[in-house]
Each structure stands twice: as C-alpha cells, then as structure tokens.
Design a protein around this motif. Structure first.
Motif: not given
Length: 425
Positions: A345-371
């Motif tokens: 919902s936060i992404q939907n209200a974003s100024t840029v890339d509001s059409n994208l849908t965030p999903e949990p994924f492994p980010m560099p530097g993190y042990e757990d998936p992060v959304i």
C-alpha cells in the motif's frame, strides 16, 4: 474541498477521515515541539553556511584529482560546523550508511583490537561487516578484530551499570547505534547517549566512542559529538540529504580519527586532498538546507501512523509520547501477510514506481528476506516516504521518511483502506 477524485484514484475509503482528523488534534502538542526543534536546526544550518562563506564558485565541478574542487572543502567545513566536530569527510564515493560505518571501523581497528557494541548487536548489514552474520570475505573478525556486545536491559534500554564490565583497558572502540534499526526498541536519545559515553570514558578514557548516527540527524537539538562522542557517521540519502542528495555519506569527529578514515577511503598521503565531488556539492548543500524541515515532516508522518495503528490495538515503537531520536516508526503486525500488504500500500502511494509491487527478496547485507516499499526520486532514499521490514518474527514494518506530511497522510489512508478490505482492522 472535494477530495473524492483523489480518493477514487487510490481506492481510498473515506470513513477513516474522522479518525485521522482526531489523531491530528491529539498530536498537536507533539507537532508543536517538532516545529521548535526544526526551527533551531534550520538556523544552525544557515549559520554554518554563513560561517563558512558558501559561494557560487563552490558549485563548480572540477575534474581529475580534484585539487580545484573548492566545493568539497566547503561542504566538509559546513558539516563539521553543524556537528560541532573538528573535521568531517563528506564524499559521493561513500555509497551508503553501511559503507560510512564500515569505513570508520576498518580505519580505526587493527588486528588484535577489541570493539564492544554497547547497544547490543548492531543493524543487520553491520553484523556482516563485523562478521557475526553471513559468510563474507574480508569482515572485521577475519582481520583479527575482536568483538563483543553488551545486551540491553529488561526494558530495552542501555545497561549503564554493565558498561564498566565490558569496557576495559584493551577496548579500542565502543559502538553506539542511535536508531532502532530492525529491533523492538526505540531510538536512544542524546541524553541517553551522553550517559553511556560518560560510563565508557569512566571505564577507559582512551576508548574511541563511535556513534552510528543514521536516521537520527536533526531529530533533536544536539548531536552526539556535543555530548562526548569521538566520531560518528551516516548516509546522505537519509535525513541530511533532504530528499535532494543523490548519493553519499559522511564521517565527522576528531581530526585525527577523520584523517584515518580519509586515508582508508583514498590512500595514506592523499587523504582528503583528492577525490571529486562530481558536481554534487550543490545537491548536498541544498539537501542539507531542507533537511531540518524534511526531518520534521518525516517524524510527523511516523507519529500519525503510530497514533492510528495504536488506536487499532497494534503495538508501536516508539510510543506516541516517547522521546524521538530517529525518524523511524515501527508497527508490530505479528503476521507476514500484514507486513507485505502494508508495504504494498505504501508503494501504491509512492511518487515514483507506484505501479510496481514490492515482494520479499534477499537483499545484499541481510540474512532474512526483506520487503521494501521505496518509490522516490532518489532510489532507496529513506528520507522519502518508505516502509520496509525483514520477514521474520515478530513481523514488524518500519515506516520512515516523508518529504511532506500530506503525502504520508495519503499513504496512511491507502494502508487503512486495504487493511479494512482484508479484515485486518
């Protein structure tokens, strides 16, 4: 005024308007306090510009080694002024807050040195820098640095009496993380940091006190150097960038310690004397100009989110009347699906890339998936409206940033409408 066109575009349920309006009225005293802090910090920035004779020529881009990059020196003088530090290092080649913090640790710690984290284990990415998480080559432990921590007390506060038990004659550096990070504690205030520094220096006056200042700049009327910290570091795409700086990080503190950091970033013998600003001086200083206002707006957004979700029975950190020393508002959902829905919902209200849908994924530097919901003008800039969280128990979403309060309020309405549809509230 008729907001229906906007409500329809975002599929907003306007039945929450009265609740939000009441929340704003209840927060009036909190907002007024923020105005005072913001005004003070704004004047501090203007004074630093004036003290250091900021001029048009400081915005001219240099080439090559950067000997003619006058803006670089002016920016660093201004940052030192603001933090009441002897010197600072402010460079676009510092790519993130984690990089700035890592730079300090690798510059100041050698084989056999001991460091202690006074505020329990630090933020996820820093655990990999140290080597207590992940399996990355070149971490501090692999270089022979010794690490230990002081756990927080039963109230999630600094264990002040315990400091004398972990700081000794061999402790080279004590790390204090100001912000909440991905924890359930609130940020530590400047007064609390001062008390910890007093205990550290009492145990060993030679121990270097290093404060991770990320997310905390301009949230209070003092900074850690003013209460005895030796060095601090942070990112320019968080608070201080004001939503305008496109990259970079900073280090500020005692001159000799900053020199070690400069020699590590470039090379001994070069230090601060080379390295282009790549024409970013104008953006960095314009962002710094707006930063006190942006930080105020971000905290107001966090307060409103906290107030409303508290009214629905969700645990929040910090509590509404807790002292605020970072821009982060944590909401505990105890359910991964709620965290994911919240961020979408936060992404939907974003100024840029509001059409994208965030999903949990492994980010560099993190042990757990992060959304991570982060659709702003500067990629990943948490000075802009964003929300994220690791997909691990107890499943907390962390709201941070917000270039203006009205945008944050719109995002809150989007979240509430989605949560109502799904039966979460």
């Amino acid at each position: 005024m008729n907001f229906n066109e906007v409500y329809q575009h975002y599929n907003i349920d306007n039945s929450f308007d009265e609740l939000i309006q009441q929340g704003e009225e209840d927060l009036d005293k909190n907002f007024k306090r923020l105005e005072q802090i913001s005004e003070y910090n704004q004047l501090k920035v203007l004074k630093a510009f004036n003290n250091n004779n900021l001029s048009t020529q400081d915005f001219i881009s240099a080439t090559g080694y950067g000997y003619a990059d006058t803006g670089r020196a002016t920016v660093e003088a201004i940052f030192a002024d603001i933090f009441k530090a002897e010197d600072s290092l402010v460079r676009p080649s510092i790519v993130a807050g984690t990089h700035a913090l890592s730079l300090v640790l690798f510059a100041l710690l050698n084989h056999g040195n001991e460091m202690v984290a006074i505020t329990d284990d630090p933020y996820d990415t820093m655990q990999q820098v140290i080597g207590i998480a992940g399996n990355k080559k070149g971490n501090l432990l692999s270089k022979g640095v010794k690490y230990s921590k002081l756990a927080l007390d039963n109230n999630n506060m600094i264990d002040y009496p315990g400091i004398s038990e972990v700081i000794n004659g061999n402790t080279k550096l004590a790390l204090i993380q100001r912000s909440t990070g991905y924890t359930e504690r609130r940020a530590f205030t400047i007064d609390e940091i001062e008390k910890a520094i007093t205990e550290i220096k009492k145990a060993n006056p030679d121990t270097i006190v290093f404060v991770d200042n990320c997310y905390g700049e301009f949230t209070e009327d003092r900074e850690p150097i003013e209460v005895g910290a030796d060095i601090l570091a942070g990112s320019l795409i968080k608070n201080l960038g004001g939503g305008i700086a496109v990259t970079g990080g900073y280090v500020a503190g005692k001159r000799d310690l900053v020199e070690f950091c400069a020699n590590t970033l470039t090379a001994p013998g070069i230090g601060k004397d080379e390295g282009l600003s790549f024409g970013t001086s104008r953006q960095v200083l314009q962002g710094l100009y707006f930063a006190p206002h942006i930080v105020k707006e971000a905290i107001k957004v966090g307060l409103l989110f906290g107030k409303v979700f508290d009214s629905f029975g969700y645990d929040i950190t910090p509590k509404i009347d807790d002292p605020r020393s970072d821009v982060v508002q944590a909401i505990k959902f105890k359910d991964p699906d709620k965290v994911i829905s919240f961020c979408k919902s936060i992404q939907n209200a974003s100024t840029v890339d509001s059409n994208l849908t965030p999903e949990p994924f492994p980010m560099p530097g993190y042990e757990d998936p992060v959304i991570m919901a982060s659709g702003g003008f500067v990629e990943g800039a948490t000075s802009e409206l964003s929300a994220d969280g690791p997909l691990r128990e107890p499943y907390i979403a962390y709201v941070q940033g917000g270039l203006n309060y009205y945008h944050g309020k719109l995002a809150l309405k989007c979240v509430l409408s989605d949560f109502k549809t799904k039966g979460y509230i």
